[in-house]
Scaffold this motif. Structure first.
Motif, mmCIF file in Angstrom:
data_model
loop_
_atom_site.group_PDB
_atom_site.id
_atom_site.type_symbol
_atom_site.label_atom_id
_atom_site.label_comp_id
_atom_site.label_asym_id
_atom_site.label_seq_id
_atom_site.Cartn_x
_atom_site.Cartn_y
_atom_site.Cartn_z
ATOM 1 N N GLN A 199 10.532 -2.902 9.796
ATOM 2 C CA GLN A 199 10.420 -4.335 9.562
ATOM 3 C C GLN A 199 8.971 -4.747 9.326
ATOM 4 O OE1 GLN A 199 12.731 -6.806 12.278
ATOM 5 N NE2 GLN A 199 11.091 -8.310 12.310
ATOM 6 N N ALA A 200 8.044 -4.166 10.083
ATOM 7 C CA ALA A 200 6.628 -4.500 9.909
ATOM 8 C C ALA A 200 6.121 -4.052 8.536
ATOM 9 C CB ALA A 200 5.803 -3.846 11.020
ATOM 10 N N ILE A 201 6.559 -2.897 8.082
ATOM 11 C CA ILE A 201 6.156 -2.413 6.758
ATOM 12 C C ILE A 201 6.621 -3.389 5.681
ATOM 13 C CG2 ILE A 201 6.576 -0.609 5.025
ATOM 14 C CD1 ILE A 201 6.667 1.392 7.403
ATOM 15 N N LEU A 202 7.853 -3.872 5.792
ATOM 16 C CA LEU A 202 8.359 -4.848 4.822
ATOM 17 C C LEU A 202 7.574 -6.148 4.887
ATOM 18 C CD1 LEU A 202 12.225 -4.367 5.190
ATOM 19 C CD2 LEU A 202 10.744 -3.542 3.355
ATOM 20 N N LEU B 138 10.359 0.214 -4.054
ATOM 21 C CA LEU B 138 10.635 1.620 -3.770
ATOM 22 C C LEU B 138 10.496 1.887 -2.273
ATOM 23 C CD1 LEU B 138 11.247 4.425 -4.912
ATOM 24 C CD2 LEU B 138 8.796 4.753 -5.261
ATOM 25 N N ILE B 139 9.582 1.156 -1.627
ATOM 26 C CA ILE B 139 9.364 1.320 -0.192
ATOM 27 C C ILE B 139 10.529 0.731 0.606
ATOM 28 C CG2 ILE B 139 7.894 0.596 1.737
ATOM 29 C CD1 ILE B 139 5.519 0.694 -0.202
ATOM 30 N N TYR C 224 5.257 8.283 -0.779
ATOM 31 C CA TYR C 224 5.167 6.931 -1.330
ATOM 32 C C TYR C 224 4.597 5.872 -0.391
ATOM 33 C CZ TYR C 224 8.028 8.705 -5.145
ATOM 34 O OH TYR C 224 8.492 9.426 -6.213
ATOM 35 N N LEU C 225 4.601 6.101 0.910
ATOM 36 C CA LEU C 225 4.139 5.052 1.808
ATOM 37 C C LEU C 225 2.636 5.185 2.029
ATOM 38 C CD1 LEU C 225 5.639 2.768 3.252
ATOM 39 C CD2 LEU C 225 5.590 4.131 5.323
ATOM 40 N N PRO C 226 1.859 4.164 1.727
ATOM 41 C CA PRO C 226 0.398 4.245 1.897
ATOM 42 C C PRO C 226 0.022 4.521 3.343
ATOM 43 C CG PRO C 226 1.020 2.287 0.639
ATOM 44 C CD PRO C 226 2.285 2.856 1.202
ATOM 45 N N VAL D 47 14.785 14.432 3.982
ATOM 46 C CA VAL D 47 14.527 13.720 2.719
ATOM 47 C C VAL D 47 13.621 12.519 2.966
ATOM 48 C CG1 VAL D 47 15.594 12.353 0.890
ATOM 49 C CG2 VAL D 47 16.666 14.492 1.632
ATOM 50 N N LEU D 48 13.878 11.769 4.053
ATOM 51 C CA LEU D 48 13.049 10.607 4.366
ATOM 52 C C LEU D 48 11.601 11.003 4.625
ATOM 53 C CD1 LEU D 48 15.230 8.325 6.678
ATOM 54 C CD2 LEU D 48 14.102 7.674 4.550
#
Length: 512
Positions: free
Chosen positions: A124-127, A14-15, A188-190, A180-181
Motif C-alpha cells: 500500500q505504501a509503494i502505491l 507495471l508496479i 522493476y521496483l526502484p 516470480v514476484l
C-alpha cells in the motif's frame, strides 16, 4: 548512488499489479487453511484443538508484524525489506508444505505470518508513493481486490486444492508465485535507501509491541473456547496486553524514532479513516466467518459448497473495484462512502430477515449485495487517510491502516462468536418457555413428531434439537442485524472527513 541510478523510470501501472499480487498471496493464506484443518489433523495424527494453532500462530505473528512494518521499511529501505519479506514468506510456505509433523507446521506458520505481515502495508505504501493523491483510486482498486476478495476466495480455493490434491499444496502453491514476484520486483521496483537517521533501535518498544499485540491476538483467537474471563489464561493475557501497550503508548512520545508513530493520529482524516477501516475489517471478516458457519451447521452445506456461495461476492468486489477506482477523485469520497455503508447495511439487514428455507441462490445474491457495498468503502477510505499527511509518513500510515483492518477482523470474529453463543442460549430459554403442554400449537407439533419417530422419547429429542437449531438460527439473524446497525452508525462520521482533490473521471495519468 542507488543501485537503480540510471534505470529508466518504470510505469507505475507495471508496479501496481506486482505489489497487489504480493498482498493477495499473503491475505489469502489467512483463510485458505481454515477448511483443511480436519485433513491436516488426520494426516499428522493430531486432534482438532491442536490444529487450531495452525491458524492462531499465523494470526499472532501477523498481528505483530503489521504495525511495525512501516518502521522496518524506513530502517532497512522499503524495496529491500519488501523483497526480504517475500523471500521469507516463500521459504516459510515451502517449509509448511513439507512439514513432517504438527509442531513444525505450527512453527513454520508462525514464521510465515511474521514474514508475510509486512506485504500488505508495504504494498500500500509503494502505491501511495507511486501515484499522486488524486490519481490513486485505480491503483488502490488493485490492492483492494487483493485484501477484500482474498478472504472470500480463500476457503473455496483451499477446499478445492485439498480435495483434488493435498492440504500441503495450499502452502506449496505460494512457492512459484513467490519466486516470480521476487524476480519481477527486483527488476522493476526502484531501490530506496535506508532512512533511520542513525538513531538507536528502540528494542524495548519493539518488545512491548510484540508482546502486547501477540497476546491480544492470542486472546481474541482463544477467548471464546476458554469462556473468556472465566479462564485464568485469558485474564493473564488481558493484563499483559494492557500493561505492555499502555507502557508503549506512554513512552513512545519521548522516542526520536518510535517503532509505531502514534502522533499520526493528530491528523483528522487519518484518525477517522482508521476507525472506518477497523469497522470494515470487523464487518467483512465477521460476516465472512458467520455465513459459512450458518450454512455448515444449520443448512447441511459442505465447506466447499459454503465457499461457492461466498465466491460470487468476491467476484462482485473484483468487478466493482476498478469502477470505484475511477470514481474516486471525480466524485466526493464522502458520497461514495455513504453509498457503500448504506448498501452494506441494507444487505446485512436483509440477511437478518432470512429463514432456514432460503436457497443457495438467495444466499449468494444477499452476499453479493453486501460486497457491492464494501467495494465502495475500501478505496475512498484508504485514499482519504493520506489527505494532509506528509509523504514521509506513508510507510507508517500504510502499516497502521492495514493493522487496523486486521485488528477489526480479529475483534469482530471474536465478539460475534461470543454474541452468537450467548444470544442462542437466551433464545433457547424463550423458545423452551413456549413448549408448554397447554399450548395447542406445541401439542400439535409434538404429536406430529411422535408419528414421525414412532416413539415419545425420540420425539422429545427431535423437538429439543429443533428448538436448539431455531435458537441458534435466530442468533445468526440478530448478528447480521447488529452488523447492519454498526455500519449505519458510521455514516455521520464519514462526513467529518476532508474530501479528496478532484481529478475528473478518466484514465489515470502516471505518477509523480
Amino acid at each position: 548512488m542507488s543501485a537503480n541510478a540510471g534505470r529508466k523510470a518504470v510505469n507505475p501501472w507495471l508496479i501496481a499489479p506486482l505489489v497487489a499480487l504480493a498482498a493477495f498471496m499473503e491475505v489469502l493464506d489467512i483463510s485458505i487453511a481454515n477448511v483443511s484443518l480436519q485433513h491436516i489433523a488426520g494426516s499428522l495424527g493430531a486432534g482438532p484443538e491442536e490444529t487450531t494453532w495452525i491458524l492462531t500462530s499465523y494470526l499472532v505473528t501477523n498481528a505483530i508484524a503489521l504495525p511495525i512494518a512501516g518502521w522496518l521499511s524506513d530502517y532497512f529501505g522499503r524495496t529491500r525489506f519488501f523483497i526480504g519479506s517475500i523471500i521469507g514468506f516463500t521459504l516459510a510456505s515451502l517449509a509448511c508444505g513439507m512439514a513432517p509433523g504438527l509442531e513444525m507446521l505450527i512453527i513454520f506458520r508462525a514464521v510465515q505470518g511474521l514474514a508475510g505481515g509486512a506485504l500488505q502495508p508495504v504494498s500500500q505504501a509503494i502505491l501511495a508513493d507511486s501515484f499522486p493523491l488524486e490519481k490513486r483510486g485505480m491503483a488502490f482498486a488493485m490492492y483492494g481486490i487483493a485484501v477484500v476478495a482474498a478472504p472470500a476466495i480463500g476457503p473455496t480455493l483451499g477446499g478445492w486444492i485439498t480435495d483434488e490434491f493435498s492440504w500441503r499444496w495450499i502452502f506449496l502453491i505460494n512457492v512459484p508465485v513467490g519466486i516470480v514476484l521476487i524476480m519481477l520486483v527486483k527488476r522493476y521496483l526502484p531501490d530506496e535507501p535506508a532512512n533511520h537517521d542513525g538513531s538507536k533501535v528502540d528494542y524495548f518498544g519493539f518488545a512491548l509491541i510484540a508482546i502486547g499485540l501477540g497476546c491480544l491476538q492470542w486472546m481474541l483467537d482463544t477467548g471464546q473456547r476458554e469462556d473468556w474471563f472465566e479462564s485464568p489464561q485469558i485474564v493473564a493475557l488481558a493484563v499483559i496486553v494492557v500493561v505492555a501497550l499502555l507502557t508503549y503508548i506512554v513512552r513512545s512520545f519521548d522516542q526520536k524514532n518510535p517503532i509505531v508513530d502514534l502522533t499520526l493520529y493528530r491528523y483528522p482524516n487519518f484518525a477517522m479513516a482508521n476507525v472506518i477501516m477497523f469497522m470494515m475489517g470487523f464487518v467483512l471478516f465477521g460476516s465472512t466467518a458467520l455465513l459459512p458457519l450458518l450454512m455448515q451447521t444449520l443448512m447441511g452445506y459442505s465447506a466447499f459448497d459454503a465457499g461457492l456461495v461466498l465466491s460470487p461476492g468476491g467476484f462482485a468486489i473484483m468487478f466493482m473495484m476498478p469502477i470505484v477506482g475511477r470514481l474516486v477523485g471525480a466524485v466526493d469520497s464522502r458520497i461514495l462512502l455513504t453509498l457503500g455503508l448504506g448498501v452494506s447495511s441494507l444487505a446485512l439487514w436483509n440477511l437478518g430477515e432470512l429463514t432456514l428455507a432460503v436457497d443457495r441462490d438467495q444466499l449468494a445474491m444477499a452476499r453479493v449485495w453486501q460486497t457491492l457495498g464494501l467495494a465502495f468503502l475500501f478505496i475512498p477510505t484508504t485514499s482519504s487517510a493520506y489527505v494532509g499527511l506528509p509523504t514521509s509518513a506513508n510507510n507508517q500510515a500504510a502499516a497502521m491502516l492495514s493493522f487496523m483492518r486486521n485488528l477489526g477482523g480479529g475483534v469482530g470474529i471474536a465478539l460475534l462468536m461470543t454474541f452468537l453463543d450467548r444470544v442462542a442460549t437466551v433464545n433457547r430459554g424463550h423458545l423452551v418457555a413456549n413448549t408448554s403442554p397447554v399450548s395447542e400449537v406445541w401439542s400439535h407439533h409434538y404429536m406430529q413428531l411422535q408419528q414421525i419417530s414412532g416413539d415419545a422419547t425420540r420425539a422429545l429429542m427431535m423437538a429439543n434439537q429443533q428448538v436448539a437449531e431455531q435458537a441458534r438460527f435466530i442468533a445468526f439473524m440478530d448478528s447480521f442485524k447488529l452488523l447492519a446497525v454498526m455500519f449505519a452508525l458510521l455514516i455521520p462520521l464519514v462526513w467529518k472527513l476532508k474530501p479528496l482533490p478532484r481529478s475528473g473521471v478518466g484514465a489515470p495519468q502516471g505518477a509523480h
